[in-house]
Design a protein around this motif. Structure first.
Motif, PDB file in Angstrom:
ATOM      1  N   SER A 156       0.450  -1.346   0.035  1.00 34.11           N
ATOM      2  CA  SER A 156       0.287  -0.147  -0.349  1.00 34.11           C
ATOM      3  C   SER A 156       0.901   1.329   0.356  1.00 34.11           C
ATOM      4  CB  SER A 156      -0.866   0.332   1.309  1.00 34.11           C
ATOM      5  OG  SER A 156      -2.064   1.439   0.896  1.00 34.11           O
ATOM      6  N   LEU A 157       0.445   2.059  -0.553  1.00 35.99           N
ATOM      7  CA  LEU A 157       1.081   3.747  -1.002  1.00 35.99           C
ATOM      8  C   LEU A 157       0.586   4.574  -0.630  1.00 35.99           C
ATOM      9  CD1 LEU A 157       3.266   2.821  -4.634  1.00 35.99           C
ATOM     10  CD2 LEU A 157       3.736   2.410  -1.950  1.00 35.99           C
ATOM     11  N   SER A 158      -0.946   3.848   0.527  1.00 36.44           N
ATOM     12  CA  SER A 158      -1.414   5.199   0.575  1.00 36.44           C
ATOM     13  C   SER A 158      -1.040   6.226   1.510  1.00 36.44           C
ATOM     14  CB  SER A 158      -2.703   4.371   2.108  1.00 36.44           C
ATOM     15  OG  SER A 158      -3.595   5.956   2.164  1.00 36.44           O
ATOM     16  N   PRO A 159      -1.241   7.963   1.354  1.00 36.58           N
ATOM     17  CA  PRO A 159      -1.128   8.899   2.033  1.00 36.58           C
ATOM     18  C   PRO A 159      -0.601   9.231   3.153  1.00 36.58           C
ATOM     19  CG  PRO A 159      -2.769   9.160   0.118  1.00 36.58           C
ATOM     20  CD  PRO A 159      -2.193   8.230   0.204  1.00 36.58           C
ATOM     21  N   TYR A 160      -1.811   7.883   3.765  1.00 35.40           N
ATOM     22  CA  TYR A 160      -2.434   8.355   5.004  1.00 35.40           C
ATOM     23  C   TYR A 160      -1.326   7.674   5.272  1.00 35.40           C
ATOM     24  CZ  TYR A 160      -6.416  10.305   3.400  1.00 35.40           C
ATOM     25  OH  TYR A 160      -8.162  11.019   2.841  1.00 35.40           O
ATOM     26  N   THR A 199       1.658  12.741  -4.195  1.00 30.32           N
ATOM     27  CA  THR A 199       1.008  13.331  -2.916  1.00 30.32           C
ATOM     28  C   THR A 199       1.980  14.839  -2.818  1.00 30.32           C
ATOM     29  OG1 THR A 199       2.829  12.145  -2.240  1.00 30.32           O
ATOM     30  CG2 THR A 199       0.629  11.837  -1.346  1.00 30.32           C
ATOM     31  N   ILE A 200       3.249  14.841  -3.876  1.00 33.87           N
ATOM     32  CA  ILE A 200       4.117  15.790  -3.990  1.00 33.87           C
ATOM     33  C   ILE A 200       4.302  16.708  -4.409  1.00 33.87           C
ATOM     34  CG2 ILE A 200       6.285  16.270  -5.233  1.00 33.87           C
ATOM     35  CD1 ILE A 200       7.818  13.732  -3.880  1.00 33.87           C
ATOM     36  N   ILE A 201       2.970  16.080  -5.733  1.00 29.24           N
ATOM     37  CA  ILE A 201       2.599  17.244  -6.976  1.00 29.24           C
ATOM     38  C   ILE A 201       1.536  18.170  -6.161  1.00 29.24           C
ATOM     39  CG2 ILE A 201       1.041  18.262  -8.512  1.00 29.24           C
ATOM     40  CD1 ILE A 201       2.791  15.843 -10.105  1.00 29.24           C
ATOM     41  N   LYS A 202       0.798  17.131  -5.456  1.00 28.71           N
ATOM     42  CA  LYS A 202      -0.746  18.453  -4.239  1.00 28.71           C
ATOM     43  C   LYS A 202       0.363  19.332  -3.592  1.00 28.71           C
ATOM     44  CE  LYS A 202      -4.331  15.626  -5.233  1.00 28.71           C
ATOM     45  NZ  LYS A 202      -4.550  13.466  -4.892  1.00 28.71           N
ATOM     46  N   LEU A 262      11.843  -0.016 -25.744  1.00 30.04           N
ATOM     47  CA  LEU A 262      11.089   0.507 -25.699  1.00 30.04           C
ATOM     48  C   LEU A 262      10.339   0.655 -24.982  1.00 30.04           C
ATOM     49  CD1 LEU A 262      11.314   3.800 -25.721  1.00 30.04           C
ATOM     50  CD2 LEU A 262      10.924   3.597 -28.149  1.00 30.04           C
ATOM     51  N   SER A 263       9.362   0.039 -25.903  1.00 33.27           N
ATOM     52  CA  SER A 263       7.985  -0.369 -26.083  1.00 33.27           C
ATOM     53  C   SER A 263       7.705  -0.707 -24.782  1.00 33.27           C
ATOM     54  CB  SER A 263       7.192  -2.011 -26.557  1.00 33.27           C
ATOM     55  OG  SER A 263       6.313  -2.754 -25.951  1.00 33.27           O
ATOM     56  N   ASN A 264       8.767  -1.831 -23.333  1.00 32.69           N
ATOM     57  CA  ASN A 264       8.243  -2.285 -22.614  1.00 32.69           C
ATOM     58  C   ASN A 264       8.503  -0.815 -21.186  1.00 32.69           C
ATOM     59  OD1 ASN A 264       7.293  -5.208 -22.126  1.00 32.69           O
ATOM     60  ND2 ASN A 264       8.972  -5.665 -23.358  1.00 32.69           N
ATOM     61  N   SER A 265       9.406  -0.269 -21.025  1.00 30.08           N
ATOM     62  CA  SER A 265       9.765   0.210 -20.916  1.00 30.08           C
ATOM     63  C   SER A 265       9.005   1.428 -20.524  1.00 30.08           C
ATOM     64  CB  SER A 265      10.946   1.876 -21.682  1.00 30.08           C
ATOM     65  OG  SER A 265      12.055   1.204 -22.168  1.00 30.08           O
ATOM     66  N   LEU A 266       7.775   1.230 -21.369  1.00 32.18           N
ATOM     67  CA  LEU A 266       6.712   2.995 -21.700  1.00 32.18           C
ATOM     68  C   LEU A 266       5.028   1.723 -20.732  1.00 32.18           C
ATOM     69  CD1 LEU A 266       5.919   4.183 -24.968  1.00 32.18           C
ATOM     70  CD2 LEU A 266       6.522   4.888 -23.271  1.00 32.18           C
ATOM     71  N   VAL A 267       5.327   0.650 -20.995  1.00 29.81           N
ATOM     72  CA  VAL A 267       4.497  -0.114 -20.076  1.00 29.81           C
ATOM     73  C   VAL A 267       4.853  -0.014 -18.694  1.00 29.81           C
ATOM     74  CG1 VAL A 267       4.290  -2.858 -19.757  1.00 29.81           C
ATOM     75  CG2 VAL A 267       3.925  -2.153 -22.234  1.00 29.81           C
ATOM     76  N   ALA A 268       6.116  -0.365 -18.356  1.00 27.91           N
ATOM     77  CA  ALA A 268       6.403  -0.124 -16.960  1.00 27.91           C
ATOM     78  C   ALA A 268       6.471   1.311 -16.401  1.00 27.91           C
ATOM     79  CB  ALA A 268       8.244  -0.869 -16.554  1.00 27.91           C
ATOM     80  N   LEU A 269       6.495   2.181 -17.350  1.00 31.62           N
ATOM     81  CA  LEU A 269       6.437   3.748 -16.641  1.00 31.62           C
ATOM     82  C   LEU A 269       4.784   3.701 -16.191  1.00 31.62           C
ATOM     83  CD1 LEU A 269       6.548   6.666 -15.778  1.00 31.62           C
ATOM     84  CD2 LEU A 269       6.425   7.015 -18.503  1.00 31.62           C
ATOM     85  N   SER A 270       3.816   3.168 -16.699  1.00 32.83           N
ATOM     86  CA  SER A 270       2.301   3.397 -16.983  1.00 32.83           C
ATOM     87  C   SER A 270       2.229   2.362 -15.421  1.00 32.83           C
ATOM     88  CB  SER A 270       1.859   2.247 -18.406  1.00 32.83           C
ATOM     89  OG  SER A 270       0.858   2.705 -17.617  1.00 32.83           O
ATOM     90  N   GLY A 271       2.887   1.453 -15.310  1.00 24.91           N
ATOM     91  CA  GLY A 271       2.799   0.101 -14.460  1.00 24.91           C
ATOM     92  C   GLY A 271       3.154   1.241 -13.053  1.00 24.91           C
ATOM     93  N   ALA A 272       3.911   1.927 -13.251  1.00 29.02           N
ATOM     94  CA  ALA A 272       4.806   2.600 -11.677  1.00 29.02           C
ATOM     95  C   ALA A 272       3.855   3.995 -11.423  1.00 29.02           C
ATOM     96  CB  ALA A 272       6.298   3.289 -12.143  1.00 29.02           C
ATOM     97  N   LEU A 273       3.698   4.591 -12.486  1.00 26.49           N
ATOM     98  CA  LEU A 273       2.407   5.204 -12.813  1.00 26.49           C
ATOM     99  C   LEU A 273       0.791   5.917 -11.571  1.00 26.49           C
ATOM    100  CD1 LEU A 273       2.956   7.493 -15.723  1.00 26.49           C
ATOM    101  CD2 LEU A 273       3.067   8.589 -13.403  1.00 26.49           C
ATOM    102  N   PHE A 274       0.210   4.152 -12.275  1.00 25.48           N
ATOM    103  CA  PHE A 274      -1.025   3.954 -11.674  1.00 25.48           C
ATOM    104  C   PHE A 274      -0.941   3.128 -10.745  1.00 25.48           C
ATOM    105  CE2 PHE A 274      -4.928   2.465 -12.518  1.00 25.48           C
ATOM    106  CZ  PHE A 274      -5.553   3.249 -13.383  1.00 25.48           C
ATOM    107  N   ALA A 275       0.757   3.271 -10.058  1.00 30.65           N
ATOM    108  CA  ALA A 275       0.535   2.385  -8.414  1.00 30.65           C
ATOM    109  C   ALA A 275       0.417   3.053  -7.841  1.00 30.65           C
ATOM    110  CB  ALA A 275       1.989   0.815  -8.543  1.00 30.65           C
ATOM    111  N   GLN A 276       1.150   4.128  -8.431  1.00 31.50           N
ATOM    112  CA  GLN A 276       0.705   5.323  -7.608  1.00 31.50           C
ATOM    113  C   GLN A 276      -0.074   6.754  -7.141  1.00 31.50           C
ATOM    114  OE1 GLN A 276       4.581   8.633  -7.926  1.00 31.50           O
ATOM    115  NE2 GLN A 276       4.828   6.380  -9.036  1.00 31.50           N
ATOM    116  N   TYR A 277      -1.300   6.243  -8.367  1.00 36.58           N
ATOM    117  CA  TYR A 277      -2.305   6.758  -8.680  1.00 36.58           C
ATOM    118  C   TYR A 277      -3.571   5.970  -8.015  1.00 36.58           C
ATOM    119  CZ  TYR A 277      -6.842   8.073 -10.941  1.00 36.58           C
ATOM    120  OH  TYR A 277      -7.920   8.018 -11.197  1.00 36.58           O
ATOM    121  N   GLN A 278      -3.070   4.770  -8.313  1.00 34.99           N
ATOM    122  CA  GLN A 278      -4.180   4.204  -6.768  1.00 34.99           C
ATOM    123  C   GLN A 278      -3.764   3.197  -6.038  1.00 34.99           C
ATOM    124  OE1 GLN A 278      -4.944   0.206  -9.765  1.00 34.99           O
ATOM    125  NE2 GLN A 278      -3.092  -0.265  -9.183  1.00 34.99           N
ATOM    126  N   GLY A 279      -2.599   4.320  -5.370  1.00 39.49           N
ATOM    127  CA  GLY A 279      -2.520   3.910  -4.353  1.00 39.49           C
ATOM    128  C   GLY A 279      -1.819   2.775  -3.433  1.00 39.49           C
TER     129      GLY A 279
END
Lengths: 265, 306
Positions: free
Chosen positions: B111-115, B123-126, B193-210
């Motif tokens: 869990s990456l919950s800000p709580y 959270t940093i951007i906010k 290149l393809s899988n870098s983008l995929v992993a970046l997407s996963g990394a962003l999504f994990a933080q987004y959904q917490g």
């Protein structure tokens, strides 16, 4: 220029389908030679070109281009010396890329690809000039996808691409066979013009005996993986298609009788 | 309703990054790469464990992206050097990554919950923006910015000499080899290149959904493919910049379809657990479209080309 010694190629070696496609071929081609190659289906013409360009590796023998042994060099490393045009117009170009993108790839043949824009304004201008020489109006269609061009236009483009990077050797594999007669005529004259402009050493496989005698300065007849005969100079100049066929059947018969003798002995 | 749309857009933008990756392998390179199901959670796993350890999330995202690229190289290595078929190469990478992802996280989910006090890039951007603006549009706008930036970079890349060689490899491998290009190299670059983008997407999504979860990659390749072909079905662009735009819009449309199914689907007996089935059926329908059209001779559908 091109030196081939004791070249042998066997497909499916050691299996029931074993097929000896080339038998101990020896061939020496001087710079500036335009050699036409004829022979029936299965004579080994296309295989010979494929081995010269490195699509296949020979089972025996040696291939030298300009004194450099290329026998074991992979296809992509031989590309700088060799330009090719195939029988199938679809084979020599990438259809989802534009005309100028295909030309850019051809211009970079054998060079290191870098992380910079492939088509610059300067290059576009150069391509435009080159294409206008073909007289097909392609210079106005630089940014169209090649898939939209006709077979003849694609083949003309492929010829330009094959010669753009100034290869040492041009290999033409029945490159007019899939075109309608009129377009084929156009392409063959275009080929001749391009070759004579740059004095390119050329090997041209053809099914058309008339064409084989009309173009180039030397003709090779292949049969069953061997070079049956090789004519050039005065003998060739006087030759008609009929002479060619006579020579073929005469040599074939002799060969047959030889084989018979072997069997009966 | 406004929040619903915003939510769809946020997810759609992140998802579009994965779809751009899938576009590179499936379309530009013509390599059906199934590693995606492993590299998407790989990106999430790497970013999650690094944030957990207190590492700056931006550095974590760079590492996650590189990890994805490395996994792509592994798939490429299996195919080009060991001569394993493309589909199988991808599946092998995917299955290897399942265990590797578990190793990285040390447990099935983080869990990456800000709580809980974790600092993700969101959270940093906010925090940073708090003094200036507080708007619910901030996050979707930032995601949009990321997607647009990646799209333009990708467009430019696909027009470089290397990019051209990659596209030609997917189009006509025989030709590009005759033009002196080592197609093993172009495949390796494209897959990385393809899988870098995929992993970046996963990394962003994990933080987004917490949170990051070991199962979050299941079916992602099909979802990515669904976005690509949805985009292609909606438009018929032929230039690279139009095609990449199609892929992004396709990803948003796909997320919208999923969100609608989740929000209102229960009226028709639809459960969230049916999601993968729905995605599968959607892809089957789109792929079967040409056959269905031919069989039924639906004249009004003739103009739609897939």
């Amino acid at each position: 220029m091109l030196k081939i010694t004791h070249l042998t190629k066997i497909f499916f070696k050691g299996s029931v389908n074993e097929n000896i496609v080339l038998r101990n071929i020896n061939l020496f081609i001087s710079p500036g030679d335009f050699v036409t190659i004829i022979g029936s289906n299965g004579a080994g013409k296309t295989t010979l070109l494929n081995i010269i360009s490195g699509v296949f590796f020979p089972d025996q023998g040696k291939i030298e281009i300009d004194g450099k042994d290329v026998t074991n060099l992979p296809e992509y490393k031989r590309a700088p010396f060799i330009g090719r045009v195939f029988q199938n117009p679809l084979q020599g170009t990438a259809s989802s890329l534009t005309v100028e993108e295909n030309l850019a790839i051809a211009e970079l043949r054998g060079k290191r690809k870098r992380l910079r824009l492939a088509v610059t304004r300067r290059k576009r201008k150069e391509f435009e000039e080159r294409l206008s020489l073909l007289g097909l109006g392609l210079e106005k269609r630089l940014q169209e996808r090649v898939g939209l061009l006709s077979g003849g236009q694609r083949q003309a483009l492929t010829i330009l691409m094959a010669t753009l990077a100034k290869p040492k050797l041009l290999l033409l594999d029945e490159h007019t066979a899939n075109l309608d007669p009129k377009t084929a005529q156009k392409i063959i004259f275009l080929t001749k013009r391009v070759i004579s402009e740059v004095h390119l050493t050329t090997l041209m496989v053809t099914h058309n005996m008339e064409e084989a005698l009309k173009f180039g300065n030397r003709t090779i007849m292949m049969n069953e993986g061997k070079i049956l005969f090789d004519v050039s100079g005065e003998e060739r100049k006087k030759m008609s298609v009929k002479d060619l066929l006579d020579k073929f059947s005469k040599l074939k018969k002799e060969k047959l009788s030889e084989d018979k003798m072997l069997l009966t002995r | 309703m406004g929040d619903f749309i915003l939510h769809v857009l946020e997810e759609g933008f992140l998802f579009a990054i994965l779809s751009l990756g899938v576009y590179i392998s499936f379309r530009a390179l013509n390599f059906p790469d199934l590693s995606v199901d492993g590299t998407y959670p790989l990106g999430a796993a790497v970013v999650a464990i690094m944030i957990l350890k207190g590492i700056n999330p931006f550095i974590a995202m760079i590492i996650a992206t590189l990890a994805g690229g490395l996994a792509g190289l592994f798939t490429g290595f299996l195919h080009t050097r060991l001569k394993i078929a493309p589909l199988l190469s991808g599946i092998l990478t995917m299955i290897c990554l399942y265990s590797i992802n578990l190793r990285i996280m040390g447990r099935p989910n983080i869990s990456l919950s800000p709580y809980l006090g974790y600092r993700t890039f969101i959270t940093i951007i906010k925090e940073e923006a708090n003094s200036l603006v507080t708007s619910k549009y901030l996050i979707p706008l930032i995601f949009l910015g990321i997607v647009i930036a990646l799209k333009f970079l990708l467009d430019i890349f696909l027009h470089t000499e290397i990019g051209l060689a990659i596209r030609a490899t997917g189009d006509n491998e025989e030709m590009i080899r005759a033009e002196g290009v080592n197609t093993d190299t172009t495949k390796l670059i494209g897959l990385a290149l393809s899988n870098s983008l995929v992993a970046l997407s996963g990394a962003l999504f994990a933080q987004y959904q917490g949170f990051s979860d070991i199962g979050m990659g299941i079916g992602m390749i099909i979802a990515g493919l669904a976005s690509v072909i949805t985009g292609e079905a909606l438009f018929r662009g032929r230039t690279i910049s139009i095609i990449t735009l199609e892929v992004i819009i396709g990803a948003i449309v796909y997320r919208l379809a999923i969100a609608v199914a989740l929000k209102w689907g229960y009226n028709f007996g639809f459960k969230p657990t049916d999601l993968k089935l729905l995605t599968g059926l959607l892809v089957i329908i789109i792929l079967a479209f040409p056959v269905i059209r031919k069989r039924m001779k639906l004249k009004f559908l003739k103009d739609i080309k897939i």
